[in-house]
Design an enzyme around this catalytic site. Structure first.
Site, PDB file in Angstrom:
ATOM      1  N   GLY A  12       0.777  -1.238   0.000  1.00 14.47           N
ATOM      2  CA  GLY A  12       0.000   0.000   0.000  1.00 14.47           C
ATOM      3  C   GLY A  12       0.809   1.288   0.000  1.00 14.47           C
ATOM      4  O   GLY A  12       0.318   2.317   0.476  1.00 14.47           O
ATOM      5  N   THR A  13       2.017   1.279  -0.572  1.00 14.65           N
ATOM      6  CA  THR A  13       2.755   2.547  -0.614  1.00 14.65           C
ATOM      7  C   THR A  13       2.071   3.545  -1.549  1.00 14.65           C
ATOM      8  O   THR A  13       2.127   4.755  -1.308  1.00 14.65           O
ATOM      9  CB  THR A  13       4.224   2.355  -1.042  1.00 14.65           C
ATOM     10  OG1 THR A  13       4.279   1.844  -2.368  1.00 14.65           O
ATOM     11  CG2 THR A  13       4.959   1.429  -0.091  1.00 14.65           C
ATOM     12  N   ASN A  14       1.440   3.055  -2.596  1.00 13.53           N
ATOM     13  CA  ASN A  14       0.694   3.980  -3.469  1.00 13.53           C
ATOM     14  C   ASN A  14      -0.544   4.522  -2.763  1.00 13.53           C
ATOM     15  O   ASN A  14      -0.905   5.691  -2.928  1.00 13.53           O
ATOM     16  CB  ASN A  14       0.306   3.290  -4.787  1.00 13.53           C
ATOM     17  CG  ASN A  14       1.455   3.306  -5.773  1.00 13.53           C
ATOM     18  OD1 ASN A  14       1.804   4.359  -6.301  1.00 13.53           O
ATOM     19  ND2 ASN A  14       2.069   2.152  -5.990  1.00 13.53           N
ATOM     20  N   MET A  91      -3.823  -6.808  -7.283  1.00 10.19           N
ATOM     21  CA  MET A  91      -3.187  -7.858  -8.081  1.00 10.19           C
ATOM     22  C   MET A  91      -4.175  -8.845  -8.704  1.00 10.19           C
ATOM     23  O   MET A  91      -3.825  -9.980  -8.988  1.00 10.19           O
ATOM     24  CB  MET A  91      -2.166  -8.611  -7.210  1.00 10.19           C
ATOM     25  CG  MET A  91      -1.068  -7.717  -6.708  1.00 10.19           C
ATOM     26  SD  MET A  91      -0.239  -6.791  -8.040  1.00 10.19           S
ATOM     27  CE  MET A  91       1.050  -5.970  -7.117  1.00 10.19           C
ATOM     28  N   ILE A  93      -7.098  -9.330 -11.843  1.00 14.20           N
ATOM     29  CA  ILE A  93      -7.691  -8.739 -13.046  1.00 14.20           C
ATOM     30  C   ILE A  93      -9.209  -8.800 -12.904  1.00 14.20           C
ATOM     31  O   ILE A  93      -9.777  -9.851 -12.587  1.00 14.20           O
ATOM     32  CB  ILE A  93      -7.201  -9.473 -14.309  1.00 14.20           C
ATOM     33  CG1 ILE A  93      -5.711  -9.192 -14.493  1.00 14.20           C
ATOM     34  CG2 ILE A  93      -7.988  -9.023 -15.541  1.00 14.20           C
ATOM     35  CD1 ILE A  93      -5.060  -9.875 -15.663  1.00 14.20           C
ATOM     36  N   LEU A  94      -9.864  -7.658 -13.142  1.00 17.42           N
ATOM     37  CA  LEU A  94     -11.316  -7.588 -12.954  1.00 17.42           C
ATOM     38  C   LEU A  94     -12.049  -7.949 -14.238  1.00 17.42           C
ATOM     39  O   LEU A  94     -11.642  -7.558 -15.340  1.00 17.42           O
ATOM     40  CB  LEU A  94     -11.713  -6.174 -12.508  1.00 17.42           C
ATOM     41  CG  LEU A  94     -11.267  -5.802 -11.093  1.00 17.42           C
ATOM     42  CD1 LEU A  94     -11.433  -4.314 -10.854  1.00 17.42           C
ATOM     43  CD2 LEU A  94     -12.029  -6.608 -10.052  1.00 17.42           C
ATOM     44  N   HIS A 110       0.584   1.007 -13.382  1.00 20.54           N
ATOM     45  CA  HIS A 110       1.372  -0.150 -13.824  1.00 20.54           C
ATOM     46  C   HIS A 110       2.854   0.242 -13.801  1.00 20.54           C
ATOM     47  O   HIS A 110       3.215   1.297 -14.350  1.00 20.54           O
ATOM     48  CB  HIS A 110       0.955  -0.597 -15.234  1.00 20.54           C
ATOM     49  CG  HIS A 110       1.724  -1.802 -15.671  1.00 20.54           C
ATOM     50  ND1 HIS A 110       1.483  -3.058 -15.161  1.00 20.54           N
ATOM     51  CD2 HIS A 110       2.779  -1.935 -16.515  1.00 20.54           C
ATOM     52  CE1 HIS A 110       2.335  -3.916 -15.687  1.00 20.54           C
ATOM     53  NE2 HIS A 110       3.137  -3.262 -16.510  1.00 20.54           N
TER      54      HIS A 110
HETATM   55  C1  GAR Z   1       3.426  -1.043  -7.421  1.00 21.47           C
HETATM   56  O1  GAR Z   1       4.716  -0.978  -7.968  1.00 21.47           O
HETATM   57  C2  GAR Z   1       2.396  -1.083  -8.534  1.00 21.47           C
HETATM   58  O2  GAR Z   1       2.757  -0.319  -9.643  1.00 21.47           O
HETATM   59  C3  GAR Z   1       2.404  -2.550  -8.877  1.00 21.47           C
HETATM   60  O3  GAR Z   1       2.550  -3.223  -7.643  1.00 21.47           O
HETATM   61  C4  GAR Z   1       3.192  -2.367  -6.693  1.00 21.47           C
HETATM   62  C5  GAR Z   1       2.291  -2.226  -5.508  1.00 21.47           C
HETATM   63  O4  GAR Z   1       2.927  -1.542  -4.462  1.00 21.47           O
HETATM   64  N1  GAR Z   1       1.192  -2.922  -9.572  1.00 21.47           N
HETATM   65  C6  GAR Z   1       1.152  -3.892 -10.472  1.00 21.47           C
HETATM   66  O5  GAR Z   1       2.106  -4.571 -10.782  1.00 21.47           O
HETATM   67  C7  GAR Z   1      -0.218  -4.098 -11.108  1.00 21.47           C
HETATM   68  N2  GAR Z   1      -0.091  -4.765 -12.358  1.00 21.47           N
HETATM   69  P1  GAR Z   1       2.115  -0.903  -3.246  1.00 21.47           P
HETATM   70  O6  GAR Z   1       1.172  -1.969  -2.687  1.00 21.47           O
HETATM   71  O7  GAR Z   1       3.201  -0.557  -2.256  1.00 21.47           O
HETATM   72  O8  GAR Z   1       1.394   0.308  -3.753  1.00 21.47           O
END
Ligand code: GAR
Length: 208
Positions: A12-14, A91, A93-94, A110
């Site tokens: 969940g850093t994003n 993670m 696909i919907l 992405h």
């Molecule tokens: C992020 O790098 C995001 O871009 C990627 O997973 C990571 C999640 O990090 N997403 C994908 O690969 C989707 N296809 P987070 O949980 O720390 O945000």
């Protein structure tokens, strides 16, 4: 004020970048009202709770297929009156039952420059390993709308980083997150909430 629902599966850093942006006034016209996780153990859930945001868990492992899972997600999004859905490290696909109901209302991040290193099977560290194995000299991240095909919806924003000779997937992932994902995802969300993203001929254009 648009209701922003964030779907997560992991660290969940994003999500944290979005929460921080909202707190500092960086998301105009929208509010994060619910975080939904496909993984009961996702640390992203703690981040939401620490910030007083409602959480829901819809475990992917409880459903045999993507269609039945997606119907449950669709019901939750409708209940939460979602105006914008953000896939922030989600993670799964919907199915099109969700992507059609929320056409041009679902944004994904992405961790590569679409159309490279994307599509089914390209997620998380696998994306960065593929970029390093190929030997590309730049990579980055893409913020895009979600449609019926994995990682194929209209591109909203992209940003790049240089690849260094001794990069590992972990090091590259961190550089892309810090320099691109954590900045461009909140920016795209804010643009959406201010109705500053236009769609013409299936392509997204930003009015700054
Ligand atoms: C992020 O790098 C995001 O871009 C990627 O997973 C990571 C999640 O990090 N997403 C994908 O690969 C989707 N296809 P987070 O949980 O720390 O945000």
């Amino acid at each position: 004020m648009k209701n922003i629902i964030i779907l997560v599966s992991g660290g969940g850093t994003n999500l944290q970048a979005l929460i921080d942006a909202e707190k500092s006034g960086g998301i105009q016209g929208g509010k994060i009202t619910c975080v939904i996780s496909s993984n009961p153990d996702a640390y992203a859930l703690e981040r939401a709770k620490n910030n007083g945001i409602k959480t829901r868990v819809i475990p992917r492992k409880d459903y045999t297929d993507s269609v039945s899972y997606s119907h449950e997600i669709l019901a939750a999004l409708n209940e939460e009156k979602a105006d914008l859905v953000v896939l922030a490290g989600f993670m799964t696909i919907l199915d099109q039952c969700v992507t059609k109901a929320y056409a041009y209302k679902i944004i994904n991040v992405h961790p590569a420059l679409i159309p490279s290193f994307c599509g089914e099977g390209f997620y998380g560290l696998k994306v960065h390993k593929a970029a390093l194995d190929y030997g590309v000299k730049v990579s980055g991240a893409t913020i895009h709308f979600v449609n019926e095909k994995a990682d194929a919806g209209a591109v909203i924003l992209q940003g790049t980083v240089d690849i260094k000779p001794d990069d590992t997937p972990e090091v590259l992932q961190r550089r892309i997150m810090e320099n691109v994902e954590w900045k461009l995802l909140p920016k795209a969300v804010s643009l959406f909430c201010q109705d500053k993203i236009e769609i013409r001929d299936g392509k997204a254009y930003v009015r700054e």
